[in-house]
Design a protein around this motif. Structure first.
Motif, PDB file in Angstrom:
ATOM      1  N   MET A   1       0.825  -1.539  -0.264  1.00  0.00           N
ATOM      2  CA  MET A   1       0.529   0.279  -0.017  1.00  0.00           C
ATOM      3  C   MET A   1       0.963   1.241   0.084  1.00  0.00           C
ATOM      4  SD  MET A   1      -3.217  -0.373   2.121  1.00  0.00           S
ATOM      5  CE  MET A   1      -2.767  -1.246   4.175  1.00  0.00           C
TER       6      MET A   1
ATOM      7  N   ALA B   1     -13.717   4.230  17.921  1.00  0.00           N
ATOM      8  CA  ALA B   1     -14.834   4.460  17.909  1.00  0.00           C
ATOM      9  C   ALA B   1     -14.832   2.762  16.131  1.00  0.00           C
ATOM     10  CB  ALA B   1     -15.705   5.299  17.722  1.00  0.00           C
TER      11      ALA B   1
ATOM     12  N   HIS C   1     -14.748   0.074   7.344  1.00  0.00           N
ATOM     13  CA  HIS C   1     -14.145  -0.530   6.451  1.00  0.00           C
ATOM     14  C   HIS C   1     -13.991  -2.059   6.950  1.00  0.00           C
ATOM     15  CE1 HIS C   1     -13.679   2.211   3.455  1.00  0.00           C
ATOM     16  NE2 HIS C   1     -13.011   2.631   4.029  1.00  0.00           N
ATOM     17  N   GLY C   2     -15.050  -2.519   7.737  1.00  0.00           N
ATOM     18  CA  GLY C   2     -14.736  -3.739   8.800  1.00  0.00           C
ATOM     19  C   GLY C   2     -13.686  -4.295  10.015  1.00  0.00           C
ATOM     20  N   ASN C   3     -12.905  -2.860   9.881  1.00  0.00           N
ATOM     21  CA  ASN C   3     -12.180  -2.513  11.401  1.00  0.00           C
ATOM     22  C   ASN C   3     -13.513  -2.965  12.329  1.00  0.00           C
ATOM     23  OD1 ASN C   3      -9.437  -2.616  10.254  1.00  0.00           O
ATOM     24  ND2 ASN C   3     -10.469  -0.733   9.551  1.00  0.00           N
ATOM     25  N   PRO C   4     -12.837  -3.063  13.391  1.00  0.00           N
ATOM     26  CA  PRO C   4     -14.096  -3.910  14.502  1.00  0.00           C
ATOM     27  C   PRO C   4     -13.596  -2.038  15.050  1.00  0.00           C
ATOM     28  CG  PRO C   4     -12.503  -5.404  14.752  1.00  0.00           C
ATOM     29  CD  PRO C   4     -12.037  -4.674  13.251  1.00  0.00           C
ATOM     30  N   ARG C   5     -14.256  -1.861  16.045  1.00  0.00           N
ATOM     31  CA  ARG C   5     -13.633  -1.059  17.561  1.00  0.00           C
ATOM     32  C   ARG C   5     -13.152  -1.472  18.228  1.00  0.00           C
ATOM     33  NH1 ARG C   5     -17.031   2.727  21.239  1.00  0.00           N
ATOM     34  NH2 ARG C   5     -18.213   2.615  19.421  1.00  0.00           N
ATOM     35  N   TYR C   6     -11.667  -0.099  18.834  1.00  0.00           N
ATOM     36  CA  TYR C   6     -10.771  -1.277  19.680  1.00  0.00           C
ATOM     37  C   TYR C   6     -10.638  -0.201  20.943  1.00  0.00           C
ATOM     38  CZ  TYR C   6      -8.986  -3.622  15.862  1.00  0.00           C
ATOM     39  OH  TYR C   6      -8.733  -4.013  14.325  1.00  0.00           O
TER      40      TYR C   6
ATOM     41  N   ASP D   1      -6.770   1.995   4.487  1.00  0.00           N
ATOM     42  CA  ASP D   1      -8.364   1.689   4.871  1.00  0.00           C
ATOM     43  C   ASP D   1      -8.382   0.694   6.607  1.00  0.00           C
ATOM     44  OD1 ASP D   1     -10.185   2.926   3.378  1.00  0.00           O
ATOM     45  OD2 ASP D   1     -10.206   1.111   2.022  1.00  0.00           O
ATOM     46  N   LEU D   2      -7.009   0.049   6.553  1.00  0.00           N
ATOM     47  CA  LEU D   2      -6.343  -0.837   8.126  1.00  0.00           C
ATOM     48  C   LEU D   2      -6.297   0.361   9.010  1.00  0.00           C
ATOM     49  CD1 LEU D   2      -6.563  -3.292   9.098  1.00  0.00           C
ATOM     50  CD2 LEU D   2      -3.152  -3.742   8.364  1.00  0.00           C
TER      51      LEU D   2
ATOM     52  N   ILE E   1      -5.747  -0.142  13.282  1.00  0.00           N
ATOM     53  CA  ILE E   1      -5.634  -1.480  13.868  1.00  0.00           C
ATOM     54  C   ILE E   1      -4.909  -1.386  15.262  1.00  0.00           C
ATOM     55  CG2 ILE E   1      -5.001  -3.368  12.813  1.00  0.00           C
ATOM     56  CD1 ILE E   1      -1.977  -3.136  12.573  1.00  0.00           C
ATOM     57  N   SER E   2      -5.037  -1.797  16.672  1.00  0.00           N
ATOM     58  CA  SER E   2      -4.590  -1.562  17.965  1.00  0.00           C
ATOM     59  C   SER E   2      -3.671  -2.386  18.526  1.00  0.00           C
ATOM     60  CB  SER E   2      -6.460  -1.073  18.435  1.00  0.00           C
ATOM     61  OG  SER E   2      -6.433  -2.569  18.765  1.00  0.00           O
TER      62      SER E   2
ATOM     63  N   TYR F   1      -4.179  -9.247  11.481  1.00  0.00           N
ATOM     64  CA  TYR F   1      -4.295  -8.198  12.655  1.00  0.00           C
ATOM     65  C   TYR F   1      -5.374  -8.200  14.013  1.00  0.00           C
ATOM     66  CZ  TYR F   1      -0.158  -8.067   9.998  1.00  0.00           C
ATOM     67  OH  TYR F   1       1.793  -8.977   8.885  1.00  0.00           O
ATOM     68  N   ARG F   2      -6.299  -8.027  12.647  1.00  0.00           N
ATOM     69  CA  ARG F   2      -7.996  -7.814  13.497  1.00  0.00           C
ATOM     70  C   ARG F   2      -7.662  -8.661  14.536  1.00  0.00           C
ATOM     71  NH1 ARG F   2      -9.438  -6.863   8.224  1.00  0.00           N
ATOM     72  NH2 ARG F   2      -8.862  -4.090   6.833  1.00  0.00           N
TER      73      ARG F   2
ATOM     74  N   ALA G   1      -5.201  -8.109  17.209  1.00  0.00           N
ATOM     75  CA  ALA G   1      -5.607  -6.786  18.597  1.00  0.00           C
ATOM     76  C   ALA G   1      -7.022  -7.304  19.434  1.00  0.00           C
ATOM     77  CB  ALA G   1      -6.180  -6.191  17.338  1.00  0.00           C
TER      78      ALA G   1
ATOM     79  N   TYR H   1     -17.342  -2.497  26.380  1.00  0.00           N
ATOM     80  CA  TYR H   1     -16.554  -2.748  24.908  1.00  0.00           C
ATOM     81  C   TYR H   1     -17.238  -3.839  23.636  1.00  0.00           C
ATOM     82  CZ  TYR H   1     -12.702  -3.640  21.812  1.00  0.00           C
ATOM     83  OH  TYR H   1     -12.030  -4.040  20.330  1.00  0.00           O
TER      84      TYR H   1
ATOM     85  N   VAL I   1     -18.861  -3.707  20.115  1.00  0.00           N
ATOM     86  CA  VAL I   1     -18.485  -4.455  19.306  1.00  0.00           C
ATOM     87  C   VAL I   1     -18.946  -5.084  18.605  1.00  0.00           C
ATOM     88  CG1 VAL I   1     -16.682  -6.228  18.298  1.00  0.00           C
ATOM     89  CG2 VAL I   1     -15.680  -4.644  20.173  1.00  0.00           C
TER      90      VAL I   1
ATOM     91  N   GLU J   1     -22.502  -3.012  17.143  1.00  0.00           N
ATOM     92  CA  GLU J   1     -22.100  -2.775  15.652  1.00  0.00           C
ATOM     93  C   GLU J   1     -21.907  -3.547  14.805  1.00  0.00           C
ATOM     94  OE1 GLU J   1     -19.187   1.254  17.794  1.00  0.00           O
ATOM     95  OE2 GLU J   1     -18.587  -0.497  17.072  1.00  0.00           O
ATOM     96  N   ASN J   2     -21.241  -4.884  14.725  1.00  0.00           N
ATOM     97  CA  ASN J   2     -21.142  -5.870  14.136  1.00  0.00           C
ATOM     98  C   ASN J   2     -22.420  -6.279  13.624  1.00  0.00           C
ATOM     99  OD1 ASN J   2     -18.281  -6.476  13.125  1.00  0.00           O
ATOM    100  ND2 ASN J   2     -18.830  -8.521  15.114  1.00  0.00           N
TER     101      ASN J   2
ATOM    102  N   ARG K   1     -24.512  -3.769  11.961  1.00  0.00           N
ATOM    103  CA  ARG K   1     -23.937  -4.071  10.169  1.00  0.00           C
ATOM    104  C   ARG K   1     -24.237  -5.503   9.131  1.00  0.00           C
ATOM    105  NH1 ARG K   1     -18.494  -1.980  11.751  1.00  0.00           N
ATOM    106  NH2 ARG K   1     -17.694  -4.125  12.015  1.00  0.00           N
TER     107      ARG K   1
END
Lengths: 251, 251
Positions: free
Chosen positions: A1, A51, A55-60, A70-71, A73-74, B98-99, B102, B153, B157, B160-161, B164
């Motif tokens: 990327m 929050a 793009h499919g990234n869950p809350r952290y 678009d990624l 990560i925590s 990576y998701r 995390a 938390y 998660v 929110e899923n 969607r």
């Protein structure tokens, strides 16, 4: 990327975000960093991104966060894992990525999380002043038994590499981000417990460990970074804090 | 690699090794497990392998360890990362690994490490009896502020899923090892703090989280495993411990 790397973290202390900065600085990779915002703006940016990044990234749950295209990560060791592979700092042999990840997790557990908990043994939500006695007790125990245990572990890793004719890094002859993590962990622990770290150094029992600290510090990109205004100062908030009460030596 | 998976951990409690067992059991992957040795033999095996597995594997600090052919790795989340990719439990989209990592790290931080530290707030080397008052104080604070924070938390998660149109798992429609980790963390936290967990459940505010716990428990391979003698009982040593003094509710 081709997207830029963006570090999203609080402004004002090195904190856990520092590990992310060090790997990017070592690799000479351009990045954006919320440390250049005001304190409040950086905090707001953190809250927004926690929050979830779409793009499919869950809350952290907590920063630091890394945004790359678009990624989002925590989790510090997770961000390092992602960057390490991309930046050529996660080893060269098959499965080295797992060896490096284990070393990084071990350094973060022992010389970041445990040091943090020394000033907040009862509750992370309560101020230090409300757990000052417990903090002092924990610090004494930590300096007495855990600090030597961690330093002895890292010394053994480095000595065993040397005995195999390898080194001077944690994985042997290949520099990896685990070395950067251990450097920052030693540096922060020294800020929190300068007397104990000086005492440990003076024993001569951990000379390979202290040499690694110096060797990382002397790498050109790291030396330039540490001398720059991008390297923030430790403060008495964040992961590493200095309290005179806790600055004890082992008996 | 056609080599068997070998879990090297203490015998007698689920502990951190349990996360490794659950992923192998879910996948139906055969594995060897030092839990079937005597207590002393398992401990000896751990000590031997911590000194490094040859073949370029550095010395490691603490178990669990996974041996797979010539590779020996430590650190629970690192072992899960390795197995997750191989066993098809680390997501399906690019960068899902990576998701998932995390999510797993966040569950382990909040509902394993923090729960462990509730019974050892001052020093991991000292017995519980020497830090009983501090442990009680920490447990009260944890139940009051951290447990709700973690449950809220995970609830977010999952909600929110659902909003969607995805779910019922942490990553959405795809079951991953993060779900197994959260299951085990909830299960162990329930053992340590049954009153607080019942209180949390009764509020109805975390229904998706408690549903995930039940959903994982009902998966065929997991249900069979939990009913087998391979699933060890919690004891008052290890990560999750029940002490009446600490079994408090939020005010």
């Amino acid at each position: 990327m081709a997207a830029p790397y963006e570090l999203i973290y609080y402004a004002g202390v090195p904190g856990r975000g520092e590990h992310v900065r060090l790997i990017l600085e070592e690799a000479g990779a351009p990045y954006q960093d919320t440390q250049f915002l005001s304190f409040d703006e950086a905090r707001q940016r953190v809250t927004t991104w926690l929050a979830g990044g779409g793009h499919g990234n869950p809350r952290y749950f907590a920063p630091p966060l890394l945004k790359h295209g678009d990624l989002v990560i925590s989790q510090t060791p997770n961000i390092l894992l992602y960057l390490g592979s991309r930046l050529g700092l996660a080893g060269e042999q098959e499965d080295d990525v797992y060896r490096v990840n284990a070393l990084a997790l071990t350094a973060l557990d022992g010389l970041s999380n445990e040091v943090h908990d020394a000033h907040h043994p009862i509750a992370v939500m309560l101020p230090y002043a409300d757990q000052r006695e417990e903090s002092r007790r924990r610090s004494k125990e930590w300096v007495q038994s855990r600090l030597p245990s961690h330093l002895a572990y890292w010394q053994k890793v480095l000595v065993e590499n040397e005995e195999r004719g390898s080194g001077p890094w944690l994985l042997g002859s290949t520099f990896t981000y685990a070395d950067l993590v251990l450097f920052q962990c030693l540096d922060g622990t020294h800020y929190a417990f300068p007397k104990a770290m000086r005492q440990a150094r003076d024993t001569g029992k951990y000379d390979r460990v202290f040499k690694l600290w110096e060797d990382v510090k002397a790498r050109p990109n790291i030396a330039a970074y540490l001398a720059s205004s991008r390297r923030q100062k430790y403060q008495d908030w964040g992961v590493y804090r200095h309290y005179d009460d806790n600055d004890v030596i082992a008996e």
